[in-house]
Design an enzyme around this catalytic site. Structure first.
Site, PDB file in Angstrom:
ATOM      1  N   CYS A   1       2.304  -6.301   8.905  1.00  0.00           N
ATOM      2  CA  CYS A   1       3.360  -5.747   8.049  1.00  0.00           C
ATOM      3  C   CYS A   1       2.856  -4.599   7.173  1.00  0.00           C
ATOM      4  O   CYS A   1       3.653  -3.853   6.607  1.00  0.00           O
ATOM      5  CB  CYS A   1       3.937  -6.845   7.178  1.00  0.00           C
ATOM      6  SG  CYS A   1       2.676  -7.666   6.197  1.00  0.00           S
TER       7      CYS A   1
HETATM    8  C1  SAM Z   1       1.853 -11.004  10.347  1.00  0.00           C
HETATM    9  S1  SAM Z   1       0.522 -11.829  11.085  1.00  0.00           S
HETATM   10  C2  SAM Z   1       1.365 -12.862  12.240  1.00  0.00           C
HETATM   11  C3  SAM Z   1       1.148 -14.296  11.946  1.00  0.00           C
HETATM   12  C4  SAM Z   1       1.723 -15.313  12.899  1.00  0.00           C
HETATM   13  N1  SAM Z   1       3.084 -15.102  13.262  1.00  0.00           N
HETATM   14  C5  SAM Z   1       1.554 -16.709  12.304  1.00  0.00           C
HETATM   15  O1  SAM Z   1       2.460 -17.521  12.380  1.00  0.00           O
HETATM   16  O2  SAM Z   1       0.486 -16.979  11.752  1.00  0.00           O
HETATM   17  C6  SAM Z   1      -0.167 -10.577  12.110  1.00  0.00           C
HETATM   18  C7  SAM Z   1      -1.284 -11.058  12.997  1.00  0.00           C
HETATM   19  O3  SAM Z   1      -1.625  -9.994  13.884  1.00  0.00           O
HETATM   20  C8  SAM Z   1      -3.021  -9.987  14.096  1.00  0.00           C
HETATM   21  N2  SAM Z   1      -3.335  -8.604  14.535  1.00  0.00           N
HETATM   22  C9  SAM Z   1      -3.228  -7.493  13.809  1.00  0.00           C
HETATM   23  N3  SAM Z   1      -3.487  -6.409  14.564  1.00  0.00           N
HETATM   24  C10 SAM Z   1      -3.775  -6.865  15.805  1.00  0.00           C
HETATM   25  C11 SAM Z   1      -4.105  -6.231  17.037  1.00  0.00           C
HETATM   26  N4  SAM Z   1      -4.195  -4.915  17.138  1.00  0.00           N
HETATM   27  N5  SAM Z   1      -4.328  -7.017  18.098  1.00  0.00           N
HETATM   28  C12 SAM Z   1      -4.242  -8.359  18.008  1.00  0.00           C
HETATM   29  N6  SAM Z   1      -3.904  -9.006  16.882  1.00  0.00           N
HETATM   30  C13 SAM Z   1      -3.677  -8.276  15.794  1.00  0.00           C
HETATM   31  C14 SAM Z   1      -3.608 -10.417  12.773  1.00  0.00           C
HETATM   32  O4  SAM Z   1      -4.874 -10.998  12.966  1.00  0.00           O
HETATM   33  C15 SAM Z   1      -2.571 -11.420  12.272  1.00  0.00           C
HETATM   34  O5  SAM Z   1      -2.924 -12.742  12.630  1.00  0.00           O
END
Ligand code: SAM
Length: 361
Positions: free
Chosen positions: A77
Site C-alpha cells: 500500500c
Molecule cells: C499488504 S501486504 C499483504 C498481506 C496479506 N494479504 C496478509 O493477509 O497478510 C503486502 C505483502 O506483499 C509482499 N510483497 C511486497 N512486494 C512484493 C513483491 N514484489 N513480490 C512479492 N511479495 C511482495 C510483502 O512482503 C507483504 O507481505
C-alpha cells in the site's frame, strides 16, 4: 466451477482465510510473497511454502502452469498511502502489481475471477486506472468498494479499497480510464452495530497481560499527538486501524486499551500520568487477530450458520502464530494483513455470488 486461486502478496494468508470464510468450493494452488517471516507463518498454518520471489519476476509460463482461474491480490500500500510520498506507479513497490496487470493481457486464459485489496486512496491512483482499463479491455465486469469492518459488526476501523471482478464478456477498446463508481454500503446483509471490544479481549484475571503489554511511559511522554482518540475502553465499539508500526513506532498506529480508572479524568495533558492511572496497554496479537477475523480461537468472528447449506469446502481453517515469532513480528504481520470477514463476505457475495440483485456494475 471449482475455484483454483493464486494468492499474490500472500503475507500471513488473509485472502486464503477469506476464501475459506466465503464457503466457496475452492483452494489456493500457489501463493507468492517476499517476506520470510510472513511466509513462515503461512507455512505454519497451511503446510505449504509460499513461493518466495519478487512477483515482478513471475513469468506467464509460471502462472499458466498452475491452471488457476482466480487471482487474489493485496499489493503493497505504500505507493498510495495518504501519509506517504504517493509515487503511485512510479514507486518500485508498485512493480509487482503493474507486472500482473501486464501479464493479464499475455495469458492464454486470464483468470475468471480477480479480487484486490488496497488502502483508501488507491481508487484515485494511476495504478487503479491501469488496472480497471485492462480489465475492461479484457472483458471483465467489476465493482469497486470502500468498506470498513465497522460495517460488518466488528469494532475496528480498517477502511479499505476492494475490487471484485469477473471475466464475462468480450474484449473492448478503452480510450480513457473508466469513471470511478465506488460502493460504500454493504447491500447484502444487515449487521448490528459493532460489538464491544470486551468480546475480543483476552481474559486477564491476574493482570499479567496488563503488565506484559503495558504502554511504556517513554512511548507517550511529550507526544503532542496524544489525544483521547488514541484510547479505547472494553466498552468501546470502535478501535482504530492497527498498522505494522503498532507497539513499537509511536502514536497513530492503533488504539491503546484503558484497563482502569474508567470514571475519572483522561490526563491528556500529561500522557505519562495517563499511562499509569488509566492502565494503558497495547492490544495483544491474539486480540488483533480476532479483530481481523483470523480464526485464532472461538472468540474470533465466524461465518454465519446460514452458509452451511452451500459450503463444500472446509469452512474455517485455524490460525496460530509460530511459537518463535516475537510479539513485534506478530504485530507487524497483522498490521500488514487484512480483515478476513470483510474479504470473505465480499468474495461470497460480490465475487463468487451468483445472480444476487444489484451485483457488479
Ligand atoms: C499488504 S501486504 C499483504 C498481506 C496479506 N494479504 C496478509 O493477509 O497478510 C503486502 C505483502 O506483499 C509482499 N510483497 C511486497 N512486494 C512484493 C513483491 N514484489 N513480490 C512479492 N511479495 C511482495 C510483502 O512482503 C507483504 O507481505
Amino acid at each position: 466451477m471449482t475455484v483454483r486461486a493464486l494468492e499474490f502478496f500472500s503475507g500471513i494468508g488473509g485472502m486464503h482465510y477469506g476464501l475459506k470464510w466465503s464457503g466457496v468450493d475452492g483452494t489456493v494452488v500457489a501463493s507468492f510473497d517476499l517476506n520470510p517471516v510472513a511466509n513462515q507463518c503461512y507455512t505454519f498454518n497451511w503446510g505449504v511454502n509460499p513461493i518466495q520471489v519478487g512477483i515482478h519476476h513471475v513469468s506467464a509460463q509460471t502462472v499458466e502452469s498452475f491452471d488457476a482461474n482466480c487471482w487474489l491480490l493485496s499489493p503493497p500500500c505504500q505507493p498510495y498511502t495518504r501519509t506517504g510520498k504517493q509515487l503511485d506507479d512510479q514507486d518500485a513497490r508498485a512493480e509487482g502489481l503493474l507486472h500482473l496487470i501486464e501479464l493479464l493481457a499475455i495469458l492464454k486464459e486470464p483468470p475468471f475471477y480477480i479480487f484486490l485489496e488496497n488502502v483508501v486512496n488507491f481508487e484515485k491512483s494511476r495504478s487503479r486506472d491501469l488496472l480497471v482499463s485492462q480489465l475492461v479491455r479484457l472483458g471483465y465486469e467489476y465493482s469497486e468498494w470502500l468498506l470498513s469492518p465497522l460495517q460488518f459488526g466488528i469494532p475496528n476501523d480498517r477502511m479499505r479499497y476492494y475490487l471484485t471482478a469477473r471475466r464475462t464478456g468480450t474484449t473492448k477498446e478503452v480510450e480513457s480510464p473508466p469513471v470511478l463508481n465506488l460502493r460504500t454500503t454493504w447491500p447484502y446483509e444487515n449487521y448490528q452495530g459493532p460489538q464491544p471490544l470486551a468480546d475480543f479481549l483476552e481474559d486477564d484475571p491476574t493482570g499479567n497481560i496488563a503488565d506484559i503489554y503495558a504502554v511504556p511511559e517513554p512511548f507517550v511522554r511529550r507526544r503532542r499527538a496524544f489525544s483521547e482518540a488514541a484510547i479505547v475502553t472494553p466498552f468501546s465499539t470502535r478501535s482504530s486501524c492497527f498498522t505494522k508500526a503498532y507497539g513499537h513506532h509511536g502514536l497513530g498506529a492503533g488504539s491503546f486499551l484503558q484497563t482502569k480508572g474508567f470514571d475519572g479524568a483522561k490526563y491528556l495533558d500529561d500522557p505519562s500520568t495517563a499511562v499509569e492511572k488509566l492502565g494503558l496497554r497495547f492490544f495483544t496479537p491474539t486480540e488483533i487477530a480476532r479483530l481481523h477475523a483470523f480464526p485464532i480461537d472461538d472468540q474470533a468472528p465466524k461465518p454465519s450458520n446460514s452458509y452451511a447449506s452451500d459450503v463444500t469446502s472446509q469452512r474455517q481453517h485455524s490460525f496460530a502464530f509460530p511459537p518463535d515469532l516475537s510479539t513485534i513480528q506478530r504485530w507487524r504481520v497483522l498490521g500488514n494483513s487484512m480483515n478476513c470477514k470483510v474479504v470473505g463476505e465480499l468474495m461470497r457475495w460480490a465475487l463468487f455470488g451468483n445472480g444476487e440483485p444489484d451485483r457488479c456494475v
